[in-house]
Design a protein around this motif. Structure first.
Motif, mmCIF file in Angstrom:
data_model
loop_
_atom_site.group_PDB
_atom_site.id
_atom_site.type_symbol
_atom_site.label_atom_id
_atom_site.label_comp_id
_atom_site.label_asym_id
_atom_site.label_seq_id
_atom_site.Cartn_x
_atom_site.Cartn_y
_atom_site.Cartn_z
ATOM 1 N N LEU A 187 0.825 -1.210 0.000
ATOM 2 C CA LEU A 187 0.000 0.000 0.000
ATOM 3 C C LEU A 187 0.859 1.259 0.000
ATOM 4 O O LEU A 187 0.573 2.211 -0.733
ATOM 5 N N THR A 188 1.905 1.273 0.799
ATOM 6 C CA THR A 188 2.748 2.466 0.886
ATOM 7 C C THR A 188 3.390 2.787 -0.454
ATOM 8 O O THR A 188 3.398 3.948 -0.891
ATOM 9 N N ARG A 189 3.909 1.770 -1.122
ATOM 10 C CA ARG A 189 4.530 2.001 -2.431
ATOM 11 C C ARG A 189 3.503 2.456 -3.452
ATOM 12 O O ARG A 189 3.760 3.348 -4.272
ATOM 13 N N ILE A 190 2.314 1.856 -3.435
ATOM 14 C CA ILE A 190 1.261 2.237 -4.381
ATOM 15 C C ILE A 190 0.856 3.689 -4.177
ATOM 16 O O ILE A 190 0.709 4.461 -5.135
ATOM 17 N N LEU A 191 0.673 4.078 -2.920
ATOM 18 C CA LEU A 191 0.315 5.469 -2.621
ATOM 19 C C LEU A 191 1.403 6.419 -3.117
ATOM 20 O O LEU A 191 1.124 7.445 -3.749
ATOM 21 N N LYS A 192 2.634 6.064 -2.820
ATOM 22 C CA LYS A 192 3.767 6.921 -3.173
ATOM 23 C C LYS A 192 3.883 7.097 -4.680
ATOM 24 O O LYS A 192 4.050 8.214 -5.193
ATOM 25 N N GLU A 193 3.778 5.995 -5.414
ATOM 26 C CA GLU A 193 3.923 6.075 -6.872
ATOM 27 C C GLU A 193 2.735 6.780 -7.516
ATOM 28 O O GLU A 193 2.888 7.456 -8.538
ATOM 29 N N THR A 194 1.548 6.624 -6.932
ATOM 30 C CA THR A 194 0.371 7.332 -7.454
ATOM 31 C C THR A 194 0.554 8.839 -7.316
ATOM 32 O O THR A 194 0.298 9.609 -8.262
ATOM 33 N N ILE A 195 1.019 9.261 -6.149
ATOM 34 C CA ILE A 195 1.246 10.699 -5.904
ATOM 35 C C ILE A 195 2.355 11.224 -6.811
ATOM 36 O O ILE A 195 2.240 12.322 -7.389
ATOM 37 N N GLN A 196 3.449 10.458 -6.937
ATOM 38 C CA GLN A 196 4.566 10.894 -7.777
ATOM 39 C C GLN A 196 4.151 11.019 -9.233
ATOM 40 O O GLN A 196 4.570 11.944 -9.935
ATOM 41 N N PHE A 197 3.311 10.107 -9.686
ATOM 42 C CA PHE A 197 2.843 10.174 -11.067
ATOM 43 C C PHE A 197 1.998 11.428 -11.277
ATOM 44 O O PHE A 197 2.112 12.100 -12.297
ATOM 45 N N HIS A 198 1.154 11.728 -10.288
ATOM 46 C CA HIS A 198 0.264 12.889 -10.395
ATOM 47 C C HIS A 198 1.036 14.205 -10.304
ATOM 48 O O HIS A 198 0.809 15.127 -11.091
ATOM 49 N N SER A 199 1.971 14.268 -9.363
ATOM 50 C CA SER A 199 2.672 15.530 -9.103
ATOM 51 C C SER A 199 3.921 15.717 -9.948
ATOM 52 O O SER A 199 4.447 16.822 -10.041
ATOM 53 N N LYS A 200 4.412 14.624 -10.574
ATOM 54 C CA LYS A 200 5.667 14.652 -11.344
ATOM 55 C C LYS A 200 6.855 15.071 -10.471
ATOM 56 O O LYS A 200 7.818 15.651 -10.941
ATOM 57 N N MET A 201 6.751 14.753 -9.174
ATOM 58 C CA MET A 201 7.823 15.082 -8.238
ATOM 59 C C MET A 201 8.164 13.853 -7.403
ATOM 60 O O MET A 201 7.271 13.088 -7.019
ATOM 61 N N LYS A 202 9.445 13.663 -7.125
ATOM 62 C CA LYS A 202 9.897 12.536 -6.329
ATOM 63 C C LYS A 202 9.596 12.778 -4.853
ATOM 64 O O LYS A 202 9.757 13.880 -4.346
ATOM 65 N N LEU A 203 9.131 11.719 -4.157
ATOM 66 C CA LEU A 203 8.819 11.814 -2.730
ATOM 67 C C LEU A 203 9.790 10.978 -1.915
ATOM 68 O O LEU A 203 10.166 9.872 -2.324
ATOM 69 N N ASP A 204 10.185 11.508 -0.776
ATOM 70 C CA ASP A 204 11.021 10.750 0.151
ATOM 71 C C ASP A 204 10.222 10.251 1.345
ATOM 72 O O ASP A 204 10.718 9.490 2.162
ATOM 73 N N ASP A 205 8.988 10.688 1.454
ATOM 74 C CA ASP A 205 8.128 10.328 2.586
ATOM 75 C C ASP A 205 7.654 8.882 2.454
ATOM 76 O O ASP A 205 7.097 8.494 1.426
ATOM 77 N N ASN A 206 7.881 8.068 3.497
ATOM 78 C CA ASN A 206 7.427 6.682 3.478
ATOM 79 C C ASN A 206 6.384 6.411 4.563
ATOM 80 O O ASN A 206 6.100 5.254 4.877
ATOM 81 N N SER A 207 5.817 7.471 5.114
ATOM 82 C CA SER A 207 4.780 7.317 6.128
ATOM 83 C C SER A 207 3.441 7.085 5.433
ATOM 84 O O SER A 207 2.974 7.927 4.661
ATOM 85 N N THR A 208 2.830 5.947 5.721
ATOM 86 C CA THR A 208 1.562 5.610 5.067
ATOM 87 C C THR A 208 0.490 6.660 5.349
ATOM 88 O O THR A 208 -0.252 7.072 4.450
ATOM 89 N N SER A 209 0.391 7.108 6.593
ATOM 90 C CA SER A 209 -0.646 8.087 6.943
ATOM 91 C C SER A 209 -0.426 9.416 6.231
ATOM 92 O O SER A 209 -1.385 10.041 5.749
ATOM 93 N N HIS A 210 0.841 9.854 6.122
ATOM 94 C CA HIS A 210 1.134 11.099 5.414
ATOM 95 C C HIS A 210 0.803 10.965 3.927
ATOM 96 O O HIS A 210 0.267 11.893 3.308
#
Length: 498
Positions: free
Chosen positions: A233-256
């Motif tokens: 779930l954490t990876r899916i959330l992260k990659e979904t956000i990165q795809f939408h924002s076109k920006m790399k994320l370092d945050d690995n907190s599921t709630s964030h």
């Protein structure tokens, strides 16, 4: 991406074990004082091999384990060099002995060569013995022999439409399901599963739909995530956000990440593609579903999976069950790759077409198998024997254990394609297994690494770099690499565009 300083030992270890097996089998090790040490060495290596995969996965959080893997990598590299040298010398010595027997000349003593080889291999065996003992400190999980693991193949959303043959009806039906308001419901998200066995082209159809202009104009945002066997779930959330924002994320907190995703989804009509889903656990899907329901009415999730049960766990709309590609379309795909526009006499074309159509029939409507066979025979229009060799290969007799029918195993077919690679391309491609899963290769960078490993010998009229690029392009043509999208990101600093 994995830590760049992480060690990946398994491919090297596999190679060394295969070398020891070959030495014993070919009886090069019968040189007095060497055979027993080689057998002991193989025993140590096999015990280490059983836990090395778990060690590679755990090294990030354990500096001592990482140090152990570093010692193992160094020892394995030394073993590769020593055993390769020994095998070469043993072979040359045996050939000289045959020549002397044939010419009735006195046999030359092998004492010096035997003593040197025995000492080096004995030291290797002792070295791996110490490493094998140290592994007990880490309580590593053992991989059972014969255990089968699924290695995910991560995909992107890009597809070259000119390379796709057929599937127009499938594409139009799924596009209609995405654009139609028939299943729209306030406070819910419509999930459309594409179900079919591996190699049928589920991802390709999803890519075609994702890049369709009608779809792009209908949704306010589009996102693509390759899920694979681990529904993280954490990876899916992260990659979904990165795809939408076109920006790399370092945050690995599921709630964030959940909070961040909601900022994008609320009030937006979106399309999310979840490619290659394996999970049959509803509890893993539920948290993501609850987030996606916050999107605007008309939002869609397109899921591809080879697991039939996924349609019941995730799907809200009737699944699109992907069938086999018709034989004539399979032939068009094969011919497009294998013949690459070559000019042939009508007689030669007739011979190759008869053989090629038989190969295509044996692919049983699997586009991936057809592409692999087309790539294997590409550039071989002057070698009819190779076409006949592929046509009569025993690989076609292997049945798919999962389907219970005569559909050929896709992995067995792909291995046939690998087995027929020239040796220089095999080594280059095998080297790629050292990289982390989901790694995106850049041609020039990979070629430099091949050169540093001395895999490339420059041709008479070209540099090592030019030769390496030719190697890469050949592997791409043979479908061993897949083209990925190149993202161009534009951002502003002090009102200047970059």
């Amino acid at each position: 991406m994995a830590d760049p300083t992480s060690f990946v030992i398994k491919p090297i270890l596999d190679f060394v074990i295969n070398t020891t097996t070959s030495l014993i089998k070919e009886e090069y090790s019968l040189v007095h004082g060497v055979k027993e040490d080689i057998e002991n060495l193989k025993s140590r290596l096999t015990s280490i091999q059983a836990v090395v995969e778990d060690a590679e996965n755990k090294q990030v959080n354990d500096p001592r384990l990482k140090d152990w893997l570093g010692k193992l990598q160094e020892a394995a590299s030394d073993a590769e060099d020593i055993l390769d040298t020994f095998a070469t010398k043993a072979y040359l010595w045996k050939q000289k002995q045959k020549e002397r027997i044939f010419k009735s000349l006195p046999s030359k003593s092998k004492t010096s060569y035997k003593r040197d080889a025995a000492q080096k291999i004995k030291k290797l065996s002792e070295r791996f013995d110490r490493i094998a003992q140290q592994k007990e400190d880490f309580h590593l999980d053992i991989k059972v022999n014969g255990g089968e693991t699924v290695s995910p193949s991560y995909t992107g959303y890009f597809v070259d439409k000119s390379d796709v043959v057929g599937r127009e009806d499938d594409k139009e039906r799924i596009t209609h399901m995405l654009l139609s308001n028939e299943f729209d419901k306030e406070g819910d998200v419509s999930v459309i599963p594409i179900i079919g066995m591996g190699g049928l082209g589920k991802t390709t159809i999803a890519q075609l739909v994702f890049n369709d202009n009608r779809v792009s104009g209908h949704f306010e945002s589009k996102m693509w995530v390759c899920v694979t066997s681990q529904f993280d779930l954490t990876r899916i959330l992260k990659e979904t956000i990165q795809f939408h924002s076109k920006m790399k994320l370092d945050d690995n907190s599921t709630s964030h990440l959940q909070s961040r995703l909601l900022e994008y989804l609320v009030g937006q009509r979106f399309l999310l593609v979840l490619d290659d889903v394996w999970t049959e656990d509803y509890l893993k899907w539920e948290p993501l579903r609850d987030l996606l329901k916050q999107g605007a009415k008309g939002s869609r999730v397109l899921v591809t999976s080879r697991i039939t049960k996924v349609k019941d766990i995730i799907g809200t709309q009737p699944p699109h069950l992907l069938s086999y590609l018709p034989e004539e379309e399979c032939w068009s795909l094969f011919a497009k790759i294998a013949f690459k526009g070559d000019s042939l006499s009508s007689q030669r074309l007739k011979v190759l077409e008869d053989i090629g159509r038989e190969i295509v029939r044996k692919c049983k409507g699997l586009p991936l198998a057809v592409k692999a066979m087309g790539g294997l025979l590409r550039g071989c229009v002057d070698d009819v024997n190779k076409w006949r060799q592929i046509q009569s290969s025993e690989i076609w007799e292997i049945e798919d254990q999962n389907s219970g029918n005569d559909k050929p195993k896709i992995l067995a077919i792909l291995k046939l394609s690998y087995d027929h690679l020239p040796s220089h391309l095999k080594r280059c491609f095998s080297y790629c297994s050292l990289f982390p899963k989901a790694y995106t290769f850049h041609k020039e960078e990979l070629v430099k690494l091949w050169i540093s490993q001395r895999f490339i010998q420059a041709q008479r009229r070209g540099t090592e770099e030019e030769t390496g690029i030719a190697y890469f392009d050949e592997l791409l043509i043979r479908s061993f690499f897949q083209v990925s999208v190149i993202e161009v990101r534009i951002f502003f600093v002090n009102n200047k565009k970059y």
